[in-house]
Design an enzyme around this catalytic site. Structure first.
Site, PDB file in Angstrom:
ATOM      1  N   TRP A 325       0.710  -1.319   0.197  1.00 55.24           N
ATOM      2  CA  TRP A 325      -0.097  -0.091   0.018  1.00 55.24           C
ATOM      3  C   TRP A 325       0.981   1.348  -0.137  1.00 55.24           C
ATOM      4  CZ3 TRP A 325      -0.558   4.365   3.218  1.00 55.24           C
ATOM      5  CH2 TRP A 325      -1.510   5.117   3.091  1.00 55.24           C
ATOM      6  N   HIS A 326       1.976   1.171   0.769  1.00 60.75           N
ATOM      7  CA  HIS A 326       2.846   2.305   0.815  1.00 60.75           C
ATOM      8  C   HIS A 326       3.585   2.745  -0.396  1.00 60.75           C
ATOM      9  CE1 HIS A 326       2.213   1.961   5.072  1.00 60.75           C
ATOM     10  NE2 HIS A 326       2.842   3.472   5.135  1.00 60.75           N
ATOM     11  N   GLY A 327       3.779   1.664  -1.483  1.00 58.90           N
ATOM     12  CA  GLY A 327       4.471   1.859  -2.530  1.00 58.90           C
ATOM     13  C   GLY A 327       4.476   0.397  -3.499  1.00 58.90           C
ATOM     14  N   PHE A 479       2.022   7.835  -1.521  1.00 57.98           N
ATOM     15  CA  PHE A 479       1.179   6.823  -1.437  1.00 57.98           C
ATOM     16  C   PHE A 479       0.055   6.901  -1.549  1.00 57.98           C
ATOM     17  CE2 PHE A 479       4.696   7.197   2.206  1.00 57.98           C
ATOM     18  CZ  PHE A 479       5.586   6.487   1.344  1.00 57.98           C
TER      19      PHE A 479
END
Lengths: 479, 307
Positions: A325-327, A479
């Site tokens: 999800w963050h990247g 993000f």
């Protein structure tokens, strides 16, 4: 438009004055217009995406809300599933398409299959990870009867696009935010003051601390091969502190702006570096995301109810997904893996029981290692950097001026150290259950005013801003 | 509630006052001669000296007054280009109604269309101007909407100076003499070669436009505009030699402009012998004369003005 841009600082008072002058119902229309304009300033084309996410979840909510009876359970489940598929599909397409294509290409090339990459690349719509997750809470909350269905499209669209938190959270839950849309939002002087004090703290964290620390962090991480030992350790520790100050600053600004407008956003940080374990850290860090994963992924997976092994698997799934999800990159997955693994190992061997200070320090070190994977440009750079911290350790770096050759001078270090002490004190006060704002607002005017003026001028003088600098993005925007 | 709003109002006023004080402390102090000009009595100067740093260091109003009886003020500013020359001259004419304006051409960079100048010099020029419609026009003319806030709140630009503040920033003494600033150091240079007057650069449309505006504001106020080109040293060889040629061509390029509009033009390059200018003793650096050079330059101007 960034909260730390001159443009926003000029426009915000205008937004505010109009907002409080307009009558009740029109207020929300005004906020919706501002929110869409705020988003359109990033990329006007992606407003359509925002509208699509809003429409899908709005109609899914209506569909579910109109079928209260138990006999409709399958239809309701289908509505939830459809809205998840469409929203996560959009997120997947816009955020992970390039990642997927790159990986498929790498695998096919390795096994000797020719593969030509598509000639287009997708630009990530800013804030998509946040508003997709936020809008999905509505569908689930309505399905679970935790939230009333919102029939007013203006209210619902505002919930999805609310400009203070659309770009980087906190990720609101429908059951927390939507009821607030039905409350009175007339002007409240003290509430405005409280909100503005929180904004001031946010600006301090961003322009005085974060943007100054990022100079050193960027110098080292972007040329990691040139640095080792103490310099690399300093950069890792600085990044650990920078990402906290950066993200906390955005949350303070978002919550402060929302408070001025009469809304309360979820508290996103709870002194995370006072955590005594990695599991505890995640109860204090990016709380709105952690609780989203907990409620909408960890619990549905079974949480801790199906035995220890299954619990550990669930923790690993949640943190691998969180990493992704963050990247869309493997080093984020590695960062998620480490966070999950630290918790699993911590759960197995049980945390140190010797002293709290040791537990806090241990957690800080583990998080610093994990953050290296987060900030580095890949898994290998992160591994090499950590390796160089050990192999290149040499105390002469403390005296030979290496630390002063990283874009910031001794005066900047002094500002950073004093600022970090101030942040530590505020966190200690918060940890003890007090709020600095509340304490300040109870003081006499001759105490309050000098403190406010001093704080404003500290930000104005020591802030890293102005024509010599490019207004720095918040780290979580990507993000 | 009314009491609270009154408190907020007082707080904002207090903040703005402190911001003005902080701005004064943080501003560059080199341009104080200009801000002091605004404190002068109205109609007390007959001649206004305008231009860039070469004028600031190049013409001494004390000599003009003591030896020629000319009351003048050196209202030039570092790195100033044609547009800001225009706004400065407009300001000066408004309060002093001088008989003459003497403008040094060095910073005009004649062939260039972009005449905004770099950020440091833009700030030095604009921030030292007194607030007026003329200053607003200057800001609107020379900066984009997104860049303009730094001229309305110059602290946005100056705050980074916190690392270099010294005692003078707090006392803020004006170290100029009617805007003229003394440079005592001697930088000895060698030979200087004059280019033929036929070699010239065509002035850009922007330069012509602003010079015409300057001429217009002068003539409307019964004030004579005199153009000058103060000496500059450049080596005869190497990269700088080209720059020297460029500057000489630039100075020559204005001859036709001045003739067409019937403006007096004093090109110092052609009077070096007459004024006994010595590049081995009269320069501070390649662009600026020291006090000895300034004395010679001022006397030549004094003679010229009295012609």
């Amino acid at each position: 438009m960034l909260f730390n841009s001159i443009k926003f600082i000029v426009l915000f008072p205008i937004i505010l004055i109009m907002y409080f002058l307009l009558p009740g119902k029109i207020k929300k229309v005004w906020l919706l217009i501002c929110s869409y304009l705020f988003y359109a300033l990033w990329n006007p084309a992606y407003v359509i995406l925002l509208m699509l996410v809003t429409a899908v979840t709005y109609f899914a909510g209506l569909f579910i809300g109109n079928r209260k009876e138990e006999s409709y359970v399958n239809q309701k489940k289908l509505a939830v599933a459809v809205s998840f598929v469409i929203n996560i599909g959009l997120l997947g397409y816009f955020k992970y398409w390039n990642f997927l294509v790159d990986n498929v290409a790498a695998i096919l090339t390795r096994i000797g299959v020719p593969f030509s990459q598509p000639g287009f690349s997708i630009v990530l719509p800013v804030g998509i990870s946040f508003y997709v997750f936020q809008s999905l809470t509505y569908v689930v909350d309505v399905y679970r009867n935790d939230c009333e269905v919102e029939k007013n499209i203006i209210n619902y669209a505002l919930f999805v696009s609310f400009f203070p938190n659309i770009l980087s959270g906190p990720i609101e839950k429908a059951k927390h935010f939507i009821p607030q849309l039905h409350e009175d939002h007339s002007f409240d002087y003290d509430r405005m003051k409280r909100g503005m004090l929180l904004m001031l703290w946010g600006y301090f964290l961003k322009v005085v601390v974060t943007d100054r620390m990022s100079i050193l962090v960027d110098s080292v991480f972007d040329n990691y091969a040139s640095y080792a030992g103490i310099v690399a350790i300093a950069a890792a520790v600085f990044f650990t502190l920078q990402i906290y100050c950066d993200f906390a600053s955005y949350s303070c600004l978002a919550s402060g702006i929302a408070e001025v407008l009469g809304f309360e956003l979820i508290r996103n940080f709870d002194q995370p570096y006072f955590a005594v374990s990695v599991a505890d850290f995640w109860r204090r860090w990016h709380i709105s995301l952690s609780s989203w994963f907990k409620e909408y992924l960890y619990f549905p997976l079974g949480g801790s109810r199906k035995g220890k092994i299954r619990q550990y698997i669930n923790v690993m799934i949640v943190f691998l997904v969180s990493g992704l999800w963050h990247g869309a990159s493997w080093h984020f997955v590695a960062w998620g893996f480490l966070n999950g693994a630290f918790q699993v190992v911590g759960g197995i061997v049980k945390p140190f029981k010797k002293s709290k200070a040791l537990q806090i320090s241990g957690t800080f070190i583990l998080m610093t290692i994990a953050w290296v994977f987060f900030r580095a440009q890949g898994i290998m750079p992160a591994v090499l950097m950590i390796k160089s911290m050990v192999t290149g350790f040499d105390t002469t770096a403390l005296t030979n001026g290496s630390l002063l050759d990283l874009g910031i001078d001794i005066k900047d270090y002094i500002v950073i150290v004093i600022s970090l002490i101030a942040i530590l004190i505020v966190d200690i006060v918060n940890e003890r259950g007090y709020r600095v704002r509340d304490i300040l607002m109870k003081q006499k005017i001759y105490v309050q005013w000098p403190v406010y003026l001093a704080a404003i001028f500290i930000v104005l003088i020591f802030g890293v801003y102005g024509p010599d600098f490019i207004t720095a993005n918040f780290l979580y925007f990507q993000f | 509630m009314r009491k609270k709003f009154l408190g907020l109002f007082i707080f904002i006023i207090l903040f703005l006052i402190l911001l003005c004080v902080a701005n004064r402390i943080f501003m560059f102090k080199e341009g104080r001669g200009v801000s002091s000009f605004y404190n002068e009595d109205k109609d007390s100067y007959d001649v206004i000296l305008a231009g860039s740093s070469r004028m600031v260091f190049g013409i001494d109003p004390r000599i003009l007054k003591d030896e020629y009886g000319i009351n003048s003020y050196n209202f030039a500013q570092y790195g100033q280009h044609a547009p800001l020359n225009y706004y400065y001259i407009t300001d000066a004419i408004k309060t002093q109604h001088p008989k003459m304006v003497v403008l040094d051409l060095y910073r005009l960079d004649l062939e260039k269309e972009d005449q905004t100048g770099d950020l440091v010099h833009m700030h030095e020029s604009i921030d030292n101007m007194k607030w007026s419609v003329n200053k607003l026009k200057a800001i609107m003319d020379l900066s984009s909407v997104s860049n303009s806030p730094q001229y309305f709140i110059p602290f946005i630009y100056y705050h980074t100076r916190w690392k270099e503040l010294n005692k003078n920033d707090f006392t803020g003494n004006d170290k100029t003499f009617f805007g003229y600033r003394e440079l005592g150091t001697v930088m000895p240079y060698g030979e200087f070669e004059i280019l033929d007057e036929d070699e010239m650069l065509e002035p850009s449309e922007t330069v012509i436009a602003y010079l015409d505006k300057i001429l217009d504001v002068c003539r409307k106020n019964n004030c004579e505009l005199i153009l000058i080109n103060l000496p500059r040293y450049s080596p005869l060889e190497g990269d700088d030699a080209e720059e020297n040629d460029r500057l000489q061509r630039m100075a020559n390029g204005l001859v036709k402009y001045a003739e067409d509009r019937n403006i007096r033009y004093l090109n110092y390059n052609h009077y070096l012998e007459e004024m006994d200018f010595d590049f081995s003793a009269d320069m501070y650096d390649e662009n600026h004369s020291n006090i000895y050079g300034a004395g010679k330059q001022t006397r030549l101007l004094g003679d010229y003005l009295l012609k």
